[in-house]
Design a protein around this motif. Structure first.
Motif, short mmCIF file in Angstrom:
data_model
loop_
_atom_site.label_atom_id
_atom_site.label_comp_id
_atom_site.label_asym_id
_atom_site.label_seq_id
_atom_site.Cartn_x
_atom_site.Cartn_y
_atom_site.Cartn_z
N ALA A 59 1.00 -1.20 -0.05
CA ALA A 59 -0.05 0.00 -0.12
C ALA A 59 0.90 1.30 0.05
CB ALA A 59 -0.99 0.04 1.21
N HIS A 60 2.16 1.22 0.39
CA HIS A 60 3.22 2.22 0.30
C HIS A 60 3.96 2.57 -0.91
CE1 HIS A 60 3.21 1.96 4.98
NE2 HIS A 60 1.94 2.61 4.48
N ASP A 61 3.47 1.57 -1.99
CA ASP A 61 4.27 1.42 -3.19
C ASP A 61 3.54 1.16 -4.36
OD1 ASP A 61 6.30 1.61 -5.16
OD2 ASP A 61 7.20 -0.57 -4.50
N GLY A 62 2.15 1.79 -4.47
CA GLY A 62 1.51 1.82 -5.66
C GLY A 62 0.69 0.38 -5.94
N MET A 63 0.45 -0.51 -4.71
CA MET A 63 -0.14 -1.64 -4.43
C MET A 63 0.44 -2.72 -5.39
SD MET A 63 -2.37 -1.43 -2.27
CE MET A 63 -3.66 -2.57 -2.43
N LYS A 64 2.07 -2.43 -5.48
CA LYS A 64 2.49 -3.51 -6.27
C LYS A 64 2.69 -4.74 -5.58
CE LYS A 64 5.91 -0.33 -8.52
NZ LYS A 64 7.00 0.42 -8.47
N TRP A 65 2.57 -5.86 -6.20
CA TRP A 65 2.52 -7.29 -5.56
C TRP A 65 4.27 -7.56 -5.12
CZ3 TRP A 65 -0.87 -10.10 -3.44
CH2 TRP A 65 -2.08 -9.97 -3.99
N LYS A 66 4.37 -7.94 -3.96
CA LYS A 66 5.72 -8.31 -3.55
C LYS A 66 5.61 -9.70 -2.82
CE LYS A 66 7.33 -3.45 -3.32
NZ LYS A 66 7.93 -2.41 -2.59
N ARG A 67 6.88 -10.33 -3.10
CA ARG A 67 6.93 -11.54 -2.07
C ARG A 67 8.12 -11.43 -1.18
NH1 ARG A 67 8.22 -15.65 -6.00
NH2 ARG A 67 5.73 -15.74 -6.35
N CYS A 68 7.93 -11.86 -0.18
CA CYS A 68 8.86 -11.86 0.92
C CYS A 68 9.65 -13.20 1.17
CB CYS A 68 8.37 -11.39 2.20
SG CYS A 68 9.48 -11.09 3.56
N TYR A 69 10.92 -13.36 1.29
CA TYR A 69 11.63 -14.49 1.51
C TYR A 69 12.37 -14.30 2.89
CZ TYR A 69 11.27 -15.82 -3.45
OH TYR A 69 10.83 -15.96 -4.61
N GLY A 70 12.24 -15.14 3.84
CA GLY A 70 12.89 -15.02 5.06
C GLY A 70 13.11 -16.31 5.89
N LEU A 71 13.85 -15.98 7.09
CA LEU A 71 14.26 -16.83 8.03
C LEU A 71 13.93 -16.19 9.28
CD1 LEU A 71 17.67 -18.06 6.58
CD2 LEU A 71 15.28 -19.34 6.45
N GLU A 72 13.38 -17.11 10.34
CA GLU A 72 13.13 -16.61 11.57
C GLU A 72 13.97 -17.67 12.58
OE1 GLU A 72 8.79 -14.75 11.72
OE2 GLU A 72 8.81 -17.00 11.36
N ASP A 73 14.29 -17.14 13.90
CA ASP A 73 14.60 -18.23 14.85
C ASP A 73 13.88 -17.86 16.04
OD1 ASP A 73 16.12 -17.25 17.03
OD2 ASP A 73 17.54 -16.49 15.50
N TRP A 74 13.19 -18.71 16.65
CA TRP A 74 12.27 -18.65 17.80
C TRP A 74 12.83 -19.36 18.87
CZ3 TRP A 74 7.58 -21.22 14.85
CH2 TRP A 74 7.01 -20.40 13.77
N THR A 75 12.74 -18.72 20.14
CA THR A 75 13.21 -19.40 21.41
C THR A 75 11.91 -19.43 22.31
OG1 THR A 75 15.52 -18.83 21.15
CG2 THR A 75 14.39 -19.27 23.56
N PHE A 76 11.53 -20.60 22.93
CA PHE A 76 10.17 -20.59 23.68
C PHE A 76 10.18 -20.77 25.18
CE2 PHE A 76 9.34 -21.91 19.25
CZ PHE A 76 8.08 -21.38 19.16
N ALA A 77 9.45 -20.17 25.84
CA ALA A 77 9.18 -20.64 27.28
C ALA A 77 8.46 -21.83 27.34
CB ALA A 77 8.34 -19.22 27.96
N ASP A 78 8.87 -22.48 28.90
CA ASP A 78 8.30 -23.61 29.17
C ASP A 78 6.62 -23.66 28.63
OD1 ASP A 78 10.87 -24.38 30.11
OD2 ASP A 78 10.39 -24.06 32.09
N ASP A 79 5.95 -22.88 28.88
CA ASP A 79 4.61 -22.77 28.49
C ASP A 79 4.35 -22.68 27.28
OD1 ASP A 79 4.89 -20.04 27.83
OD2 ASP A 79 3.54 -19.12 29.23
#
Length: 151
Positions: free
Chosen positions: A93-113
């Protein structure tokens, strides 16, 4: 199968798909409940802490990223950590409604719950033509074949 640490392969895969489905709701309040109150985030070049900041960030994200569709896949895991590879498509919406694809990696650390206590994300956006979209129409994002050149 448990969605809390320590993770098994099946539990880690289920946790990733649960996160995918939650993010595809685009509901910042619902999504922020999956994180600890003091969760630490790095999203690209933005650093912040806590569920209120997560909600604010996600609200702004989806003001920009319209028609958002996400796919996440398990990359690796240990007892309380999961690494994820992801792709999502959106109209900017900030770039003329151009279609974009995002490629990414995440690392997650979790609490016991089972809530996430740390999330780090690195990603790049690529402009695509509407005809290049993977997640168009009512397609199930999990059914799309994403070839090795996109891993």
């Amino acid at each position: 199968m448990s969605l809390t640490p320590p993770f098994t392969k099946e539990g880690a895969e289920a946790k990733v798909k649960k996160a995918q489905d939650l993010w595809n709701t685009q509901d910042p309040k619902k999504i922020s409940a999956a994180y600890t109150p003091a969760c630490i985030w790095r999203n690209r070049d933005v650093f912040f802490t806590g569920t209120a900041a997560i909600e604010e960030f996600l609200t702004k994200k989806w003001e920009k990223e319209k028609n958002y569709r996400l796919r996440k896949e398990l990359f690796a895991f240990t007892d309380n950590k999961i690494a994820v590879q992801f792709w999502y498509e959106y109209q900017d919406a900030h770039d003329g409604m151009k279609w974009k694809r995002c490629y990414g990696l995440e690392d997650w650390t979790f609490a016991d719950d089972g809530r996430m206590r740390k999330r780090q994300m690195s990603a790049n956006d690529v402009e695509i033509r509407p005809s290049e979209r993977w997640f168009s129409g009512n397609v199930d994002v999990n059914s799309v074949l994403i070839g090795e050149k996109h891993w």
